[in-house]
Structure formats: C-alpha cells, structure tokens
Scaffold this motif. Structure first.
Motif, PDB file in Angstrom:
ATOM      1  N   THR A 133       0.830  -1.205   0.000  1.00 47.12           N
ATOM      2  CA  THR A 133       0.000   0.000   0.000  1.00 47.12           C
ATOM      3  C   THR A 133       0.870   1.263   0.000  1.00 47.12           C
ATOM      4  O   THR A 133       0.601   2.230  -0.737  1.00 47.12           O
ATOM      5  CB  THR A 133      -0.937   0.000   1.219  1.00 47.12           C
ATOM      6  OG1 THR A 133      -1.751  -1.166   1.191  1.00 47.12           O
ATOM      7  CG2 THR A 133      -1.829   1.236   1.220  1.00 47.12           C
ATOM      8  N   ILE A 134       1.927   1.279   0.813  1.00 48.90           N
ATOM      9  CA  ILE A 134       2.836   2.434   0.883  1.00 48.90           C
ATOM     10  C   ILE A 134       3.502   2.655  -0.472  1.00 48.90           C
ATOM     11  O   ILE A 134       3.590   3.786  -0.968  1.00 48.90           O
ATOM     12  CB  ILE A 134       3.894   2.234   1.988  1.00 48.90           C
ATOM     13  CG1 ILE A 134       3.218   2.207   3.368  1.00 48.90           C
ATOM     14  CG2 ILE A 134       4.965   3.334   1.937  1.00 48.90           C
ATOM     15  CD1 ILE A 134       4.153   1.800   4.501  1.00 48.90           C
TER      16      ILE A 134
ATOM     17  N   VAL B  60       4.140   7.607  -1.170  1.00 49.81           N
ATOM     18  CA  VAL B  60       4.428   8.555  -0.083  1.00 49.81           C
ATOM     19  C   VAL B  60       4.609   7.771   1.207  1.00 49.81           C
ATOM     20  O   VAL B  60       3.815   6.881   1.521  1.00 49.81           O
ATOM     21  CB  VAL B  60       3.273   9.571   0.092  1.00 49.81           C
ATOM     22  CG1 VAL B  60       3.585  10.537   1.248  1.00 49.81           C
ATOM     23  CG2 VAL B  60       3.051  10.352  -1.193  1.00 49.81           C
ATOM     24  N   CYS B  61       5.661   8.067   1.943  1.00 53.26           N
ATOM     25  CA  CYS B  61       5.905   7.396   3.217  1.00 53.26           C
ATOM     26  C   CYS B  61       4.872   7.844   4.249  1.00 53.26           C
ATOM     27  O   CYS B  61       4.239   8.901   4.091  1.00 53.26           O
ATOM     28  CB  CYS B  61       7.332   7.760   3.695  1.00 53.26           C
ATOM     29  SG  CYS B  61       7.725   7.015   5.307  1.00 53.26           S
ATOM     30  N   ILE B  62       4.721   7.087   5.345  1.00 57.85           N
ATOM     31  CA  ILE B  62       3.761   7.455   6.387  1.00 57.85           C
ATOM     32  C   ILE B  62       4.158   8.760   7.079  1.00 57.85           C
ATOM     33  O   ILE B  62       3.343   9.420   7.725  1.00 57.85           O
ATOM     34  CB  ILE B  62       3.614   6.331   7.434  1.00 57.85           C
ATOM     35  CG1 ILE B  62       4.963   5.971   8.044  1.00 57.85           C
ATOM     36  CG2 ILE B  62       2.949   5.107   6.828  1.00 57.85           C
ATOM     37  CD1 ILE B  62       4.860   4.954   9.177  1.00 57.85           C
TER      38      ILE B  62
ATOM     39  N   GLU C  58       7.959  11.955   0.023  1.00 55.60           N
ATOM     40  CA  GLU C  58       7.791  11.205  -1.222  1.00 55.60           C
ATOM     41  C   GLU C  58       8.882  10.147  -1.335  1.00 55.60           C
ATOM     42  O   GLU C  58      10.038  10.385  -0.965  1.00 55.60           O
ATOM     43  CB  GLU C  58       7.868  12.149  -2.423  1.00 55.60           C
ATOM     44  CG  GLU C  58       6.643  13.018  -2.568  1.00 55.60           C
ATOM     45  CD  GLU C  58       6.644  13.746  -3.894  1.00 55.60           C
ATOM     46  OE1 GLU C  58       7.468  13.415  -4.766  1.00 55.60           O
ATOM     47  OE2 GLU C  58       5.804  14.650  -4.050  1.00 55.60           O
ATOM     48  N   LEU C  59       8.472   8.974  -1.892  1.00 49.91           N
ATOM     49  CA  LEU C  59       9.400   7.847  -2.000  1.00 49.91           C
ATOM     50  C   LEU C  59      10.289   7.996  -3.229  1.00 49.91           C
ATOM     51  O   LEU C  59       9.827   8.336  -4.322  1.00 49.91           O
ATOM     52  CB  LEU C  59       8.629   6.522  -2.094  1.00 49.91           C
ATOM     53  CG  LEU C  59       7.718   6.177  -0.918  1.00 49.91           C
ATOM     54  CD1 LEU C  59       7.015   4.848  -1.191  1.00 49.91           C
ATOM     55  CD2 LEU C  59       8.520   6.087   0.385  1.00 49.91           C
ATOM     56  N   THR C  60      11.580   7.753  -2.996  1.00 49.28           N
ATOM     57  CA  THR C  60      12.533   7.716  -4.115  1.00 49.28           C
ATOM     58  C   THR C  60      12.683   6.265  -4.563  1.00 49.28           C
ATOM     59  O   THR C  60      12.145   5.336  -3.949  1.00 49.28           O
ATOM     60  CB  THR C  60      13.898   8.263  -3.667  1.00 49.28           C
ATOM     61  OG1 THR C  60      14.418   7.387  -2.653  1.00 49.28           O
ATOM     62  CG2 THR C  60      13.764   9.684  -3.112  1.00 49.28           C
ATOM     63  N   GLU C  61      13.460   6.071  -5.634  1.00 47.48           N
ATOM     64  CA  GLU C  61      13.707   4.710  -6.127  1.00 47.48           C
ATOM     65  C   GLU C  61      14.412   3.883  -5.058  1.00 47.48           C
ATOM     66  O   GLU C  61      14.141   2.688  -4.909  1.00 47.48           O
ATOM     67  CB  GLU C  61      14.535   4.750  -7.409  1.00 47.48           C
ATOM     68  CG  GLU C  61      13.745   5.249  -8.610  1.00 47.48           C
ATOM     69  CD  GLU C  61      14.558   5.131  -9.888  1.00 47.48           C
ATOM     70  OE1 GLU C  61      15.644   4.494  -9.852  1.00 47.48           O
ATOM     71  OE2 GLU C  61      14.115   5.655 -10.907  1.00 47.48           O
ATOM     72  N   ASN C  62      15.326   4.506  -4.309  1.00 48.36           N
ATOM     73  CA  ASN C  62      16.034   3.783  -3.253  1.00 48.36           C
ATOM     74  C   ASN C  62      15.084   3.380  -2.138  1.00 48.36           C
ATOM     75  O   ASN C  62      15.177   2.284  -1.572  1.00 48.36           O
ATOM     76  CB  ASN C  62      17.174   4.654  -2.689  1.00 48.36           C
ATOM     77  CG  ASN C  62      18.336   4.769  -3.658  1.00 48.36           C
ATOM     78  OD1 ASN C  62      18.530   3.881  -4.492  1.00 48.36           O
ATOM     79  ND2 ASN C  62      19.112   5.844  -3.560  1.00 48.36           N
TER      80      ASN C  62
END
Length: 674
Positions: free
Chosen positions: A337-338, A343-345, A349-353
């Motif tokens: 789901t994340i 987007v992290c909790i 914003e999530l990067t590729e890493n």
C-alpha cells in the motif's frame, strides 16, 4: 388389418396347407388346438416371413426352411417354398406372397421375390411383383407398412414365453416396451433424421475448420470426428452385447425350467440356482467393496502422511536471523500500500532507493503473524488427520469382510461345480445334453459380461475425451475469425439437432405416459383391483396398491400386466394411426387390428384364464389363438364361446408324413356347447 387366409407351400414342416380365419365382427376369434411341437410357432412366424422377410422372423435354421421331404426326395434342380397371407384392409382384400427358390443339391438360394395383389376402386386386379425392379419392391414395402409397420408387427404376434417375459420386469422386457414406444412415437423417423443431421453438421464443421487454416483447430476437429465415430461403434457393440446376453439368459432360464421338471435332479437344480443367485450378488457387490477399500486406503495414507509430517516438524523454530529482520505486526500488504501511494507514512515522497528498500523489507514480512500461521497450521493438521485410528480400524474391517466374501465366493463356486458334475452324470442323455448346453451358455455369458464392462468403460473414456475436445475447440474457435456464413450453417444444423432430440425425448415420455394410462385401464378390468402400473424413465414398472404401497404381483397378475401392456401398445398404435390418417383425409377412420397368440394361458389359473380370454376379443378386432387342448378346456373355452367364429384341431401325421403337413391334418370342429 384382419387376416383372412394363410397358405404355406413347402414351408418347413408344412407341405401344402391353408387355413381360414374368422373375420366376423362379432365372432372375431379363431382357435387352433394343437399339441406342443406341432407347428404353431411356424404358422405364426410364417406371417412375419411373408410380410417382412427372414430377418424379422424368430425361427431357428432360417437358412433351411424348405420342406425336408421335398429337399430329400426331389429330382428337380430347383424347388420353391412360399407363404401367402390374405388380409382385409379398409374392405380391400390384399394377397401378399413371398417365394424363395432353392437349388436342391447344394441348398443354395436361387431367387426370392414378393408379389402383392388387390383390386382397385375400378374393380381392376393390380399385381405388383418385386422382381420387376427396385421401384416395384419399394411400392410393395410401402403398401405393407401402411397395413402394418415392420416395427409394430412384433406387438401383434406373441408366444407364451414373450407374454410372460413382458411382465417379468427384466432387461429384455424393458427393452421390449421401449421399442414399442419408439415405434408408436415415430421415433425411428426422428432418430434417422437426427443421425442424418449429425453427419451434415460434421461436414459443415469440417468445412468451417478448413477455412480457418488453423493447425490446432484442425487437429481438434479431426480428433473430435474420430471420437464421435468411435463412440457410435462402441454404442453399437454395447447394444449387440446386451441383446446377446438377453438371448443367452433367456435360453439358460428355459433350460433351468426344463431341467427342473426331471424328478431325479429337481432339488439339485433348485440348489444350483440358489447358489448362482448368491454368486451373482457377490460378484456385483465385490467391485463396489473394492472401490470403497481403495478410497479408504488413500484417505488413511493422506491422514498418516499429514500426521507424520507434523510430528517430524512440529518442534521446528523460526530462524532467528529471519526474525530479527521482520518488523513486528507489519503485514506484507501494508508495504504494498505504501509503495502504491508513493508517499511514506511520514509524508515524504518515496525515491527509487526507498521503494527498493521497502520491496526488500516486504520479503521478510508474513501475510499474517508468525503466531497466527502456527495456530492455523496446527488447526488444519488436527482437522485433516482427525479419526486416523478409526479409519485404520474401519479399513481392517473392510479388508477382512472382503476376504470373507472371496472365500465364500470360492466355496459357492466349488459347490456349483460339484452340482454341475452330479447333474451332468445323470443317466439321461437329454439331461446331459441340456446341462452341457447350459454350461456353454454360462461361460459365454461370463465372457460377454466382462466384455460389456470393458466397452462401457471405453464409452465413458471416449465421452469424457469428447467433452474436453469440444470445449477446447469452442474456446479456440472464438479466438479465430470464423467465416460467418459457414458458422451460421453449423449453428443452424446444431439448433435443428437439439430441437429434434428434445422432441424425441418429450414424445417418448408422452407415449410412455399414454401407454401407462391405457395399461392401467386394461389391468383394472382384468384383475378387478385398484392396483396401478407405474413406468419409470428406464421402462421398469412397479405395481402399487390403492394406498400407494409397492405391491408384489402374483403369477396371474404378472401375466395380466403383460396382456395389459400388449393391449395398451396396440391401443396407442391404433390411436396414433387413426389420428394421423384422419388428419390426412379430413375424416374419421377406425383401423382394425389382428393379434396372434400362442400358449397365452399356459401359466394361468382358472380365474385369470377366464378374465384374459374374455378381455382379448373385447379389445381387439380379430384374435387368433394357438393353444393346447388342456389350456383351452374349461374357463378359456367358456369365456371365448360367445366370440368364437372358427375352431380347428391340428394333428401331426405319423411315419414318413410327419414333416409333410397338409389340410388332411387340419380338422374344423363344431362350435357350440360349453
């Protein structure tokens, strides 16, 4: 159809013989009195031979029907035998004659032809001869079938054995009733149409498949065609085997009946019959028991495997390093789901890493908690291995019971073999001959039953394969661009086949109900009791009391059921014929029918003999009865007296003339008295 006269020339034991039958409306019964083995069956079957040929007769040695004396002493190169039947149909006298010419030296046939003679509306004599060409032969067949169809003729000629059989509720009787319903319903026409349409459908489907140029579809279609042909062959083989088994069982039963009349072995015959019944019962139950044992063995093995697997690994702990890498109470789908949100909790914003790291972490998280996994696993193990000890005990009991049955079966067979030897050692050549024939039949029946089982297994295998092939073909064909016109032709033929099959089945059920209702009307008039016959879809009948309880019919009631079914079949055929003819002519018609019966009262007591002999002439326009003097005297004679038009006595000459019956052996008796 009313039979006016029957003439036989050189036909089996009849040299030159003519008999007239009563066609009077009120005195509609003709009785021919004769001892057994006089020629009653030959007289009855000669009518069938004349009208429909030797394939429709039930005489032995069909290839040597020329009179023995003529065959032995004739100095001519060729001799002929013929039968002529004169019948009234719609006040027209038709003369039908079938002639067969034989070379006297090698007994080979030279020629066979049929003639039909009658007068037309102008009074002109019309003679049609089958030897004049195929069209003339077809014309004769059409006219004869208009008088009485070949399929229905079997229900107007009955001997005592067949009368008894029809009420015996066995495989043969059920088939007899089914054939009658098919014949009445016009089923042969429908079934021929369905068969023809299936061939057309196959041709159209082949054309449609070829138009796709698809190798897979072609392969499936070819496999389908091969399977359909194979199924037809297996079905025919099953039908032939069942017919053969019916005939063999009937002959065996007749031999048992005949052997039971010998005082010196009657108890041995009864004991053998009882043992063979027990053997048949065990042979039927053993395969079912074997199947149950195999099923229980598989079930017990599965439970044992689960139990042993659980015992081996139940103390296994989770790898500590694996546990250290998990996040407590985190589910794999939560990480998914994340990732999907991006987007992290914490809101970043999530990067590729980040995504790569989360995916690695997901591999360590269970879909549910470790504790719940263990709990579910233990619950499933308990459920799937439950009753392991009981299943083992049951399995041992079943295996023990099976081996007891095998031992019992072996004991029974040893006793039967001992009885066979004792019966075969009787000081009578006739007993030995009959017992040897019975032994041959038993062996043949055993082989045919085994072969029947194989053919049925083969049919099930082919049918399942065909279903899978059709499913695969339909799936693949939907993915292809099929020719619309060619597909439409296949669909239309399939719809026609489906419609005719549905009509075939519905008509058959309707005729079955019709015959059932008519049979019950006749039965109640014969036995004067509120008992009813119920026919199921397999044409097995049950007899029920007024309170709907299943009844066990007596011997007299069983024969009464047979007579009631025969009369119902005739009524239904007459009704269908009259209705169809009335629609064609726009006027009412009332077709007349004749029934010929041999030894109809052989197994009946006085009460049933009286009722049935009174019932027949009241239900059929013409009744011709062949009977022994013993069966005729008493209640039958008294009941038939008001309807008796002609009475004959047929005797067998002694010495050289015993196989050359003429009218000298036929005496017309005075009708009168009680």
């Amino acid at each position: 159809m009313k039979i006016h006269k029957l003439t036989l020339h050189n036909f089996r034991q009849f040299k030159d013989f003519t008999i007239d039958f009563s066609t009077d409306v009120n005195k509609n019964v003709t009785v021919i009195l004769a001892r057994n083995s006089t020629g009653k069956t030959t007289l009855m079957q000669s009518v069938n031979w004349c009208l429909y040929g030797e394939d429709e007769t039930e005489l032995e040695n069909k290839n040597s029907m020329l009179n023995q004396a003529v065959q032995k002493y004739s100095t001519k190169e060729k001799e002929s035998y013929w039968v002529e039947v004169q019948v009234f149909e719609d006040d027209v006298l038709y003369k039908v004659r079938r002639t067969k010419v034989v070379f006297t030296k090698n007994h080979r046939y030279s020629d066979e032809y049929q003639t039909l003679e009658y007068k037309n509306d102008l009074g002109e004599t019309i003679i049609i001869n089958s030897s004049d060409g195929l069209e003339e032969e077809k014309k004769i067949n059409r006219m004869i079938n208009n008088i009485l169809t070949k399929e229905m003729s079997k229900y107007f000629l009955f001997d005592g054995e067949r009368i008894n059989n029809l009420g015996s509720n066995n495989t043969k009787s059920r088939k007899d009733i089914q054939k009658a319903i098919s014949a009445i319903s016009g089923m042969p026409i429908l079934e021929n149409a369905i068969s023809s349409l299936k061939k057309i459908e196959r041709s159209y489907r082949n054309d449609l498949t070829d138009s796709t140029n698809d190798a897979d579809l072609s392969r499936l279609n070819n496999k389908r065609n091969t399977l359909e042909i194979s199924i037809e062959k297996v079905e025919n083989e099953i039908t032939n085997l069942e017919t053969k088994l019916n005939e063999q069982n009937s002959e065996k039963d007749n031999l048992d009946e005949s052997l039971s009349h010998y005082d010196k072995i009657d108890l041995l015959i009864k004991e053998r019959k009882k043992l063979e019944t027990n053997v048949d019962s065990l042979n039927k139950s053993n395969p079912e028991l074997q199947g149950s044992i195999l099923k229980n063995i598989k079930d017990h093995r599965r439970k044992t495997f689960i139990f042993q697997l659980n015992r081996k690994y139940k103390n296994l702990t989770f790898n500590e390093s694996y546990r250290e890498k998990t996040i407590p109470n985190m589910q794999a789908d939560s990480i998914d789901t994340i990732i999907n949100r991006g987007v992290c909790i914490c809101g970043e914003e999530l990067t590729e890493n980040h995504i790569l790291h989360l995916k690695e972490q997901r591999d360590y998280q269970p879909p549910i908690s470790n504790a719940q996994l263990i709990k579910d696993f233990n619950r499933n193990v308990d459920y799937l291995s439950k009753g392991i000890n009981e299943s083992y005990d049951n399995l041992l009991d079943q295996i023990g019971y099976y081996y007891n049955q095998v031992d019992t079966l072996e004991t029974y067979n040893e006793k039967i073999e001992e009885l066979n030897t004792r019966i075969g050692n009787a000081d009578s050549e006739e007993i030995k001959k009959k017992n040897d024939r019975r032994k041959v039949l038993k062996n043949s029946i055993a082989r045919d039953l085994e072969e029947l089982g194989k053919q049925k297994e083969k049919l099930n295998f082919y049918t399942k394969q065909l279903e899978d092939i059709i499913q695969d073909y339909n799936i693949k064909s939907k993915l292809k661009g099929l020719n619309d016109v060619k597909k439409l032709k296949v669909d239309l033929v399939n719809q026609s086949i489906k419609f005719l099959e549905e009509k075939n089945n519905s008509d058959k059920l309707e005729r079955k109900r019709n015959i059932q209702n008519k049979a019950n009307k006749h039965l109640n008039e014969i036995i004067y009791k509120n008992k009813t016959i119920n026919l199921n879809n397999k044409f097995e009948y049950t007899v029920r009391e007024e309170n709907n309880q299943v009844a066990s019919p007596s011997e007299g009631e069983r024969v009464s059921i047979s007579i009631s079914l025969i009369l119902a079949i005739i009524d239904a055929h007459k009704e269908r014929f009259n209705n169809s003819t009335a629609n064609e002519l726009s006027t009412e018609v009332d077709k007349k029918f004749s029934i010929l019966m041999d030894a109809a009262f052989a197994t009946l007591d006085e009460q049933f003999s009286s009722r049935i002999s009174k019932k027949l002439p009241e239900s059929i326009e013409q009744v011709i009865l062949f009977s022994t003097l013993r069966q005729y005297e008493g209640p039958v004679k008294k009941s038939l007296q008001p309807y008796l038009g002609k009475l004959y006595k047929l005797t067998i000459p002694t010495g050289e003339n015993e196989n050359q019956l003429t009218n000298n052996e036929l005496t017309a008796l005075t009708i009168g008295g009680k």
